[in-house]
Write a protein that holds these residues in place. Structure first.
Motif, PDB file in Angstrom:
ATOM      1  N   PHE A 106       0.975  -1.094   0.049  1.00  0.00           N
ATOM      2  CA  PHE A 106       0.055   0.158   0.060  1.00  0.00           C
ATOM      3  C   PHE A 106       0.760   1.163  -0.070  1.00  0.00           C
ATOM      4  CE2 PHE A 106      -2.431  -3.318   1.878  1.00  0.00           C
ATOM      5  CZ  PHE A 106      -3.752  -3.078   1.351  1.00  0.00           C
ATOM      6  N   LEU A 107       0.247   2.304  -0.470  1.00  0.00           N
ATOM      7  CA  LEU A 107       0.906   3.538  -0.328  1.00  0.00           C
ATOM      8  C   LEU A 107       0.017   4.547   0.447  1.00  0.00           C
ATOM      9  CD1 LEU A 107       3.253   4.777  -1.712  1.00  0.00           C
ATOM     10  CD2 LEU A 107       1.918   5.906  -3.387  1.00  0.00           C
ATOM     11  N   MET A 108       0.625   5.193   1.648  1.00  0.00           N
ATOM     12  CA  MET A 108      -0.187   6.095   2.506  1.00  0.00           C
ATOM     13  C   MET A 108       0.753   7.246   2.597  1.00  0.00           C
ATOM     14  SD  MET A 108      -1.321   5.515   6.490  1.00  0.00           S
ATOM     15  CE  MET A 108       0.479   5.232   7.046  1.00  0.00           C
ATOM     16  N   ASN A 109       0.181   8.391   2.194  1.00  0.00           N
ATOM     17  CA  ASN A 109       1.082   9.865   2.306  1.00  0.00           C
ATOM     18  C   ASN A 109       2.349   9.471   1.826  1.00  0.00           C
ATOM     19  OD1 ASN A 109      -1.055  11.150   3.759  1.00  0.00           O
ATOM     20  ND2 ASN A 109      -0.325  10.357   5.483  1.00  0.00           N
ATOM     21  N   ASP A 110       2.624   8.924   0.609  1.00  0.00           N
ATOM     22  CA  ASP A 110       3.606   8.525  -0.179  1.00  0.00           C
ATOM     23  C   ASP A 110       4.750   7.711   0.518  1.00  0.00           C
ATOM     24  OD1 ASP A 110       2.832  10.496  -2.415  1.00  0.00           O
ATOM     25  OD2 ASP A 110       3.553  12.300  -1.167  1.00  0.00           O
ATOM     26  N   ARG A 111       4.084   7.006   1.317  1.00  0.00           N
ATOM     27  CA  ARG A 111       5.161   6.176   2.189  1.00  0.00           C
ATOM     28  C   ARG A 111       4.517   4.865   1.903  1.00  0.00           C
ATOM     29  NH1 ARG A 111       4.717   3.762   7.464  1.00  0.00           N
ATOM     30  NH2 ARG A 111       2.834   5.300   7.622  1.00  0.00           N
ATOM     31  N   LYS A 112       5.374   3.724   1.477  1.00  0.00           N
ATOM     32  CA  LYS A 112       5.051   2.514   1.223  1.00  0.00           C
ATOM     33  C   LYS A 112       4.799   1.838   2.370  1.00  0.00           C
ATOM     34  CE  LYS A 112       7.555   1.927  -3.303  1.00  0.00           C
ATOM     35  NZ  LYS A 112       8.459   1.201  -4.004  1.00  0.00           N
ATOM     36  N   VAL A 113       3.816   0.868   2.584  1.00  0.00           N
ATOM     37  CA  VAL A 113       3.375  -0.070   3.659  1.00  0.00           C
ATOM     38  C   VAL A 113       3.320  -1.372   3.522  1.00  0.00           C
ATOM     39  CG1 VAL A 113       1.772  -0.389   5.604  1.00  0.00           C
ATOM     40  CG2 VAL A 113       2.414   1.906   4.774  1.00  0.00           C
ATOM     41  N   MET A 134      -2.542 -14.173  12.568  1.00  0.00           N
ATOM     42  CA  MET A 134      -1.426 -13.076  13.081  1.00  0.00           C
ATOM     43  C   MET A 134      -1.236 -12.141  11.802  1.00  0.00           C
ATOM     44  SD  MET A 134       2.667 -14.351  13.021  1.00  0.00           S
ATOM     45  CE  MET A 134       2.600 -14.904  11.442  1.00  0.00           C
ATOM     46  N   VAL A 135      -1.042 -10.891  12.430  1.00  0.00           N
ATOM     47  CA  VAL A 135      -0.794  -9.685  11.458  1.00  0.00           C
ATOM     48  C   VAL A 135       0.425  -9.136  11.407  1.00  0.00           C
ATOM     49  CG1 VAL A 135      -3.420  -9.440  11.227  1.00  0.00           C
ATOM     50  CG2 VAL A 135      -1.910  -8.440  13.092  1.00  0.00           C
ATOM     51  N   LYS A 136       0.821  -8.658  10.318  1.00  0.00           N
ATOM     52  CA  LYS A 136       2.314  -7.602  10.340  1.00  0.00           C
ATOM     53  C   LYS A 136       2.188  -6.472   9.594  1.00  0.00           C
ATOM     54  CE  LYS A 136       5.086 -11.967  10.560  1.00  0.00           C
ATOM     55  NZ  LYS A 136       6.218 -12.984   9.676  1.00  0.00           N
ATOM     56  N   ILE A 137       3.079  -5.820  10.100  1.00  0.00           N
ATOM     57  CA  ILE A 137       3.187  -4.316   9.229  1.00  0.00           C
ATOM     58  C   ILE A 137       4.595  -4.242   9.089  1.00  0.00           C
ATOM     59  CG2 ILE A 137       2.884  -1.734   9.507  1.00  0.00           C
ATOM     60  CD1 ILE A 137       0.702  -2.128  11.496  1.00  0.00           C
ATOM     61  N   ASN A 138       4.859  -4.274   7.942  1.00  0.00           N
ATOM     62  CA  ASN A 138       6.378  -4.109   7.370  1.00  0.00           C
ATOM     63  C   ASN A 138       7.145  -5.200   7.908  1.00  0.00           C
ATOM     64  OD1 ASN A 138       5.860  -1.796   5.720  1.00  0.00           O
ATOM     65  ND2 ASN A 138       6.274  -0.338   7.264  1.00  0.00           N
ATOM     66  N   LYS A 139       6.528  -6.325   8.108  1.00  0.00           N
ATOM     67  CA  LYS A 139       7.260  -7.546   8.353  1.00  0.00           C
ATOM     68  C   LYS A 139       7.237  -7.775   9.789  1.00  0.00           C
ATOM     69  CE  LYS A 139       9.385  -8.591   3.944  1.00  0.00           C
ATOM     70  NZ  LYS A 139      10.457  -9.070   2.960  1.00  0.00           N
TER      71      LYS A 139
END
Length: 364
Positions: free
Chosen positions: A74-81, A93-98
Motif C-alpha cells: 500500500f501507499l499512504m502519504n507517499d510512504r510504502k506500507v 497473525m498480522v504484520k506491518i512491514n514484516k
C-alpha cells in the motif's frame, strides 16, 4: 491511500494469485461465482481483520486447506506500507512491514477502507446490532484503541452473563455483579462517547450529501440513543442507577439488560424512522450518503481519502444515484475497486480486470 498489489494464497477460491492495481478506478468483471467479490473481501479482511460476510476464518479457507495468507503493498502519504494477514493452526497473525503486531488494534487503521455493497441496506432495514457494527467499524479505523475497549467490554459482558446464569447464591451474586457493573460503566462510557462523537460528525457530513441526492426536498437525521436516552450526558449520568435498578430483573431473567451493547442508531427521514417509512430508493440514498460521509471524515482525519471498495453497487443504483457516485469518485480521485458482471458504459475511465475461476487477467 492506495493499494499497489495484492496476493491471495488459499483464500476462498484463490490458490495463489497476485494482482497489481492501478491508481483511479479498477473494474473487476466476471460472471457470478468466479471470485470477484472474494478479491474485495480479501482486501477488506487484510485491512480490518474481519470479513464483512462471515464470522469464522474457517469459512474463508480454500477448499481442503487449513491455512490462508494475504499480502498487500500500500501507499499512504507517499510512504510504502506492507501488510500481511496469516491464518494458520486456527490462529490469526498480522504484520506491518514484516513486524508482527501483538494486538489487532495496533494493525487496524493503518490503511483505511470504505466498503459499500447492496447488503448495506441492512443498516436501514436490519436490527440495532447492524447499526452498532457500522459505527464501531468506522470508529476503529480512526481510533484503533476503540477495538481494545470493545474487546474488554465484551469480555466483561460474557463474564457477567455467565454469572447471571450460574447457580451461585443470590446474595453472593449481588456482590459479584456490582464488581462487573463497575467495569461495565468504566468501559461503556468510553464506547458511548466514541459513538456519540462519530454520530454527530456523520450527521454533519451526510446531511448535505443526502440533500443533493433528494434535490433538497428531504431531511436526513441520525441520532445515537445510548442506554435508551436522547442525550449522551443523560445516559452517562444515569448509567450507574440504570444498572442498579435492573439488577433484580437481570438475576431473575438471567440476562444483561443495560449497556451500550443494546444501543441503537436511529436513522430518520423527515423525522420519521427510515426503517419503516423510507422507500427502497430512499434507503439506497441514505446508505450512499452515509458511505460518502465516511469517506469525507477519514479524509479530514488522515489528510487523504481511504481505499473505496464497491461490490456490485452500480447495478443496484438508479441512474441519478449511480452518476452522483461516479462523479464523486472521479472528482475526488479516490482509488476505487468495483466489481460488476459486465462493463458499464457510465464508467469512462478505469482499468479492466477479467476474473474467471479464481484467476485474474488485466486488459492491456
Amino acid at each position: 491511500m492506495m493499494i499497489n498489489n495484492m496476493r491471495l494464497q488459499n483464500f476462498r477460491n484463490y490458490e495463489n494469485e497476485t494482482i497489481q492495481f492501478m491508481p483511479g478506478t479498477n473494474i473487476l468483471i466476471g460472471d457470478n461465482g468466479q471470485g470477484k467479490t472474494n478479491i474485495i473481501e480479501g482486501i477488506y479482511y487484510l485491512l480490518t481483520g474481519k470479513s464483512y460476510r462471515v464470522h469464522r476464518e474457517q469459512e474463508l479457507l480454500r477448499w481442503d486447506q487449513s491455512e490462508f495468507h494475504l499480502y498487500g503493498d500500500f501507499l499512504m502519504n507517499d510512504r510504502k506500507v506492507l501488510l500481511e494477514s496469516h491464518y494458520k493452526d486456527k490462529r490469526k497473525m498480522v504484520k506491518i512491514n514484516k513486524v508482527s503486531c501483538q494486538r489487532l488494534s495496533d494493525f487496524v487503521g493503518t490503511i483505511n477502507v470504505i466498503f459499500f455493497s447492496p447488503d448495506d441496506l441492512v443498516m436501514i432495514k436490519g436490527g440495532p446490532s447492524e447499526r452498532r457494527r457500522f459505527l464501531d467499524l468506522h470508529i476503529a479505523q480512526m481510533r484503533p484503541g476503540h477495538v481494545s475497549i470493545l474487546n474488554a467490554y465484551n469480555k466483561v459482558i460474557q463474564q457477567k452473563s455467565a454469572l447471571l446464569k450460574s447457580f451461585t447464591d443470590k446474595h453472593m451474586k449481588y456482590s459479584q455483579l456490582q464488581l462487573w457493573n463497575e467495569q461495565i460503566i468504566e468501559l461503556g462510557e468510553k464506547i458511548i462517547l466514541n459513538r456519540a462523537e462519530l454520530t454527530q460528525r456523520l450527521q454533519d457530513a451526510a446531511d448535505p450529501i443526502y440533500g443533493n441526492l433528494s434535490s433538497k426536498k428531504e431531511k436526513l437525521m441520525i441520532l445515537y440513543y445510548a442506554l435508551g436516552k436522547r442525550t449522551v450526558n443523560e445516559a452517562i449520568s444515569e448509567f450507574p442507577k440504570l444498572l442498579n435498578d435492573k439488577l433484580d430483573q437481570e438475576i431473575e431473567r438471567q440476562m444483561i439488560l443495560v449497556g451500550p451493547h443494546r444501543d441503537d442508531l436511529q436513522i430518520l427521514l423527515n423525522n420519521k424512522p427510515a426503517r419503516l417509512y423510507a422507500s427502497q430508493g430512499q434507503q439506497r440514498s441514505l446508505v450512499l450518503s452515509l458511505k460518502l460521509a465516511e469517506l469525507e471524515l477519514i479524509r479530514q482525519e488522515k489528510g487523504e481519502y481511504p481505499l473505496l471498495l464497491l461490490d456490485d453497487v452500480l447495478s443496484e443504483l438508479d441512474r441519478f444515484r449511480r452518476d452522483y457516485l461516479i462523479k464523486f469518485i472521479e472528482s475526488s480521485r479516490i482509488q476505487t475497486l468495483i466489481t460488476m458482471t459486465s462493463a458499464d458504459n457510465h464508467l469512462e475511465l478505469g482499468t479492466l480486470y477479467f476474473v474467471e475461476q479464481g484467476h485474474i487477467r488485466r486488459e492491456t
